[in-house]
Design a protein around this motif. Sequence first.
Motif, short mmCIF file in Angstrom:
data_model
loop_
_atom_site.label_atom_id
_atom_site.label_comp_id
_atom_site.label_asym_id
_atom_site.label_seq_id
_atom_site.Cartn_x
_atom_site.Cartn_y
_atom_site.Cartn_z
N ASP A 1 0.84 -1.20 0.00
CA ASP A 1 0.00 0.00 0.00
C ASP A 1 0.87 1.24 0.00
OD1 ASP A 1 -2.20 -1.62 0.07
OD2 ASP A 1 -2.49 -1.45 2.23
N GLU B 1 -7.47 1.59 -1.55
CA GLU B 1 -7.83 0.87 -0.34
C GLU B 1 -8.41 1.76 0.74
OE1 GLU B 1 -7.62 -2.58 0.50
OE2 GLU B 1 -7.59 -2.58 -1.69
N VAL C 1 -5.00 5.81 -0.35
CA VAL C 1 -4.06 4.70 -0.28
C VAL C 1 -4.29 3.79 -1.49
CG1 VAL C 1 -3.23 2.73 1.05
CG2 VAL C 1 -4.05 4.79 2.23
N ARG D 1 -3.24 0.36 -3.56
CA ARG D 1 -2.63 -0.96 -3.37
C ARG D 1 -2.08 -1.47 -4.70
NH1 ARG D 1 -5.17 -5.38 0.43
NH2 ARG D 1 -4.16 -3.88 1.82
N ARG E 1 8.07 -2.32 -1.91
CA ARG E 1 7.85 -1.07 -1.15
C ARG E 1 8.96 -0.07 -1.43
NH1 ARG E 1 5.89 -4.93 2.75
NH2 ARG E 1 7.99 -5.21 3.59
N ARG F 1 1.68 6.83 7.01
CA ARG F 1 0.45 6.05 7.16
C ARG F 1 -0.45 6.63 8.25
NH1 ARG F 1 -0.90 1.07 4.88
NH2 ARG F 1 -3.16 1.03 4.98
#
Length: 257
Positions: A166, A209, A217, A219, A237, A254
């Motif tokens: 994510d 997401e 966000v 994904r 990532r 996040r």
Amino acid sequence: MRLDLWLRLVLLLALVGVAWWAAGKIHRLCPPGLDPERARRLEALLSLGRSLLRALVLAVAFLIALDLFGLNLGPLLTGAGIVGVILGLGAQSVIRDLIAGVVLVLEGPFGIGEVIHAAGVGGTVERITLRATYLRDADGTLHAIPNSMLGVISNLSRDWARVAADLPLPRATPWEHVEAIRSEAEAAMAQDETLAGSGRGPLTIAGVEGISETAFVVRFEIPVHPAARWTAARRLRYHLIRAARTLEISPIHRQEA
């Protein structure tokens, strides 16, 4: 006569030693060139057979030793049968473990060297015996799980795996930039030597997401070889963040997303 008895005992011990050693080498019967799935199942079966053969060797050697000392085995075997029934009633869990071990090998839900989750723990299968399955987790701890207590088994090493990551982005980010991040990250992963032989497929955008006041966000997903899932997740990532910064897009923390 006594010397003859000791010579027979020495010969018996020698034969037991040879049989024990031979049972330990049974795993070498696995022929080369098998596909990985069949090789893992055969190795697990040979491991189980080794335990069974060693138990049989000890039982036969014990009976032969008693016969050498002149003991009448008839009443002994009859009494052993009665004791066996009593012990069987009191050791049902052990019997369940033995039966479960045979069924596991025949059905092949996992093999030696595969990563599984079972009975609340996860790790690499190191050994399968008639009684238990031994898992080595990422910390190096060895878990011995009775075969009848494995319960639901999740195999992380079969066929293929999907890695997801994510990436929180500023809410004002155009979708064209998201596509550009995907393309940039996919190209970088294709050139990443760390992922050589990982059997990866195309990097795709699964969708959005989550959405907050300041970010959304996205994904990203990519299919890989099961054994490479953890390395691929870390590298995915890394390349996503690097691609975003290359395009002068700052990923959101996040907590803020």
